[in-house]
Structures are given as structure tokens and as C-alpha cells.
Enzyme design. Structure first.
Site, short mmCIF file in Angstrom:
data_model
loop_
_atom_site.label_atom_id
_atom_site.label_comp_id
_atom_site.label_asym_id
_atom_site.label_seq_id
_atom_site.Cartn_x
_atom_site.Cartn_y
_atom_site.Cartn_z
N ASP A 119 0.82 -1.21 0.00
CA ASP A 119 0.00 0.00 0.00
C ASP A 119 0.85 1.25 0.00
O ASP A 119 2.05 1.21 0.33
CB ASP A 119 -0.88 0.04 1.26
CG ASP A 119 -2.17 -0.73 1.08
OD1 ASP A 119 -2.47 -1.15 -0.05
OD2 ASP A 119 -2.89 -0.91 2.08
N LYS A 141 -3.33 3.48 -3.41
CA LYS A 141 -4.55 4.23 -3.71
C LYS A 141 -4.25 5.69 -3.39
O LYS A 141 -4.26 6.10 -2.24
CB LYS A 141 -5.72 3.73 -2.87
CG LYS A 141 -6.24 2.34 -3.22
CD LYS A 141 -7.45 1.99 -2.37
CE LYS A 141 -8.10 0.67 -2.82
NZ LYS A 141 -7.30 -0.50 -2.43
N MET A 256 -8.67 9.35 8.18
CA MET A 256 -9.13 9.62 6.80
C MET A 256 -10.15 10.76 6.78
O MET A 256 -11.11 10.73 6.02
CB MET A 256 -9.73 8.36 6.18
CG MET A 256 -8.78 7.19 6.14
SD MET A 256 -9.51 5.71 5.38
CE MET A 256 -10.75 5.29 6.59
#
Length: 325
Positions: A119, A141, A256
Site C-alpha cells: 500500500d 490508492k 481519513m
């Protein structure tokens, strides 16, 4: 030979994924890094987007740099164990970013990997522990940038394990804290692929702690609540009761939530939290670029914008945020 690169301007002429551990180490040591390459991997693109290095495909004057690294090669050494005929997947929660916070079991898994699926927030320096010839697959991502779907990640894990390889899924933080790790376990189980989960240090606790903030403290907070800010209050996909969170009496830790912070702060104020409730924002926790912004609930969105807070960042809301030394 060790070299002090603190404050030095370093030019790296390699944009492939195998250069990421070198770049991460240079940044940790305080170097000013520029990567010159026609194409770069997603992890380097992400570091540039976060303002940690510069990318250029234009000609550069190498004489203006203190150090030029023309290519990156991996030291050759024998794998820790012989390859196995039985494929398997190991999910490694690799902590908030500092490779020193990877568990001993996590490092042992990386040292025996045939394939690493990594990641964007994984500690890429830890790939230096992998055996020679390891295949690294970057599934970063990047917000508003390159992204690999969860379905594709699941497919990669199963496909490589089915070919008899030990696949390490390297994830930032802990795989089960908003990491979609259990979805990957389900995909492997459905495909009859053996899977092991190694817990990691979660940024929900580590980021506040590294900033000097305890998420609980006698007389101030008897608990803490970790929430995702991926979708804002009132969104059809949100399942959170912000009025209840405001009255919970616990420290609130938001992951987030940089983009949705204004809406979250407003919802908590509407729910009854007082405007001067202490808040702290911790960016790049555990890295050399770690930064802490102190504020209040009424001002946190304004202060975040004014100071350029970007992801990854953890928000801490509650009385404990005032304990920063």
C-alpha cells in the site's frame, strides 16, 4: 560507507518501485530529494503529491546536487528459508510509517516473501528486508490519482498464492482498522488460499502518542472512539451518530478525515461539544516530516486549511489534546 545526508540535495535517477526504500531512507535522514525519471511508480508519485520530494522528467544540472544516485541495486543475499510449494498469504500490518514499528513477526514474513503487495502508506524501507528477486506490486490508492481497486488487489493475492508463492500483503497501520484487511482474508478463504494475519501498530493510537497525546488519561478520558471520516456526516453511506459521539465523553480519533473535517467539526458542535474543545492534527506520524497542529473544535477546519494539513493525518478531539507538551 555511511554518509550524512541531512540537509543535502540528492538527485536519484531511478523512478521504479525498487528505488522507494532508498528514497524513504533519504527522507528520513533529512535529505532534500529530487527524482529524475521519465516514469515513476505510484509510491514515489504519492510522496511527491504529499510534498516530501520533487519529481521531474526535464533535464537537470547534476552539478547543482550534493549527491547523485544513478541507479538502485539490491544487495544479494540468500533468502531466510527455502521456497515452499504451498502458496499462502500473510497480511502484515506494518504500522504508521517508521519501519522500526513493524513487528518482529511482520519482518520475518517480509524476509521470506516471494511477492510483496504494498500500500501507499506502508513503510517501503522495510522492503530492504525482502529476499533478492522478490516481486513488488505497488497497489497504492492515491487520493484523486492512481488507484488499484480492492477487487484487483484480491485477485492478485489469490493468483500469486495459487502459483505456489508466499505473498505478503504489506499494509499501513493495522490491517483490520479501516484497512479492508478482512475483505482480503475473505477472498483468500473463498479461494482456499491459506492466510495469516499479523496485527500492526494502528495510527489511531500511535499518531496521538507520537505527538505526546494519550488517548485516555485518568480524570480526563475513560475511553476513546475511532471513526472514519471517509464520508461526511449526513452522507447516505455514513452510519455514525455524531450527536451521540459528541455526548460520549470519550476522546474522538478521526482517521481519513482531512477532506471532511469541516463537516465533522460542525456536526460535533451541533451535537453539543463546546467550541473550545481541544483538537490536534497529526500528519505523517512517526516520519521525519511529522507535524502537529493544535487547535479547537471551532477553529480546527480553518487552522487545517491555513497550515496546509494534508493526508495522511489523524485528528484528536477532546480534553487530552491539550496535554501536548
Amino acid at each position: 560507507m555511511e554518509m550524512n545526508v541531512t540537509g543535502r540535495c540528492v538527485l536519484l535517477l531511478d523512478g521504479a518501485h525498487h528505488a522507494v526504500p532508498i528514497v524513504a531512507g533519504l527522507l528520513r535522514d533529512g535529505a532534500d530529494v529530487t527524482v529524475h525519471a521519465a516514469t515513476v511508480c505510484a509510491a514515489l508519485e504519492d510522496l511527491a503529491q504529499r510534498g516530501r520530494l520533487r519529481l521531474t522528467a526535464e533535464p537537470v544540472d547534476e552539478t547543482t546536487f550534493d549527491l547523485v544516485i544513478r541507479s538502485v541495486t539490491r544487495p544479494q543475499r540468500q533468502p531466510a528459508t527455502a521456497p515452499t510449494d504451498t502458496g499462502r498469504v500473510t497480511l502484515v500490518g506494518a504500522g504508521p510509517g517508521d519501519p522500526g514499528l513493524v513487528t518482529v513477526a511482520g519482518r520475518a514474513a517480509i524476509e521470506t516473501a516471494d511477492v510483496v503487495v504494498a500500500d501507499r502508506l506502508a513503510p517501503w524501507e522495510s522492503l530492504a528486508w525482502a529476499p533478492p528477486g522478490v516481486q513488488v506490486i505497488d497497489v497504492s490508492k492515491i487520493p484523486f490519482g492512481r488507484s488499484t481497486s480492492q477487487e484487483e488487489i484480491n485477485r492478485l493475492l489469490v493468483e500469486h498464492a495459487k502459483s505456489g508463492k508466499h505473498v505478503v500483503r504489506l499494509k499501513g497501520g493495522d490491517s483490520y482498522v479501516f484497512g479492508r484487511g478482512f475483505e482480503e482474508v475473505q477472498a483468500c478463504t473463498a479461494a482456499d488460499v491459506p492466510v495469516t494475519v499479523l496485527p500492526g501498530v494502528t495510527s489511531s493510537v500511535a499518531a496521538p502518542e507520537l505527538a505526546g497525546i494519550p488517548v485516555t488519561h485518568r480524570g480526563l478520558a475513560q475511553g476513546f472512539t475511532v471513526i472514519s471520516g471517509h464520508v461526511p456526516p449526513g452522507h447516505s453511506a455514513s452510519t455514525l451518530d455524531y450527536a451521540a459521539l459528541a455526548q460520549s465523553g470519550t476522546t474522538l480519533v478521526v482517521l481519513m478525515g482531512v477532506r471532511t473535517l469541516p463537516a465533522i467539526a460542525e456536526a460535533l458542535l451541533d451535537g453539543g461539544l463546546v467550541p473550545d474543545t481541544p483538537c490536534a492534527l497529526v500528519t505523517d506520524a512517526s516520519l521525519a516530516s511529522q507535524r502537529v497542529v493544535l487547535s479547537t473544535l471551532a477553529r480546527v477546519a480553518t487552522d487545517a486549511a491555513a497550515t496546509g494539513v494534508g493526508a495522511p493525518a489523524v485528528a484528536v478531539i477532546g480534553a487530552v489534546a491539550a496535554l501536548v507538551p
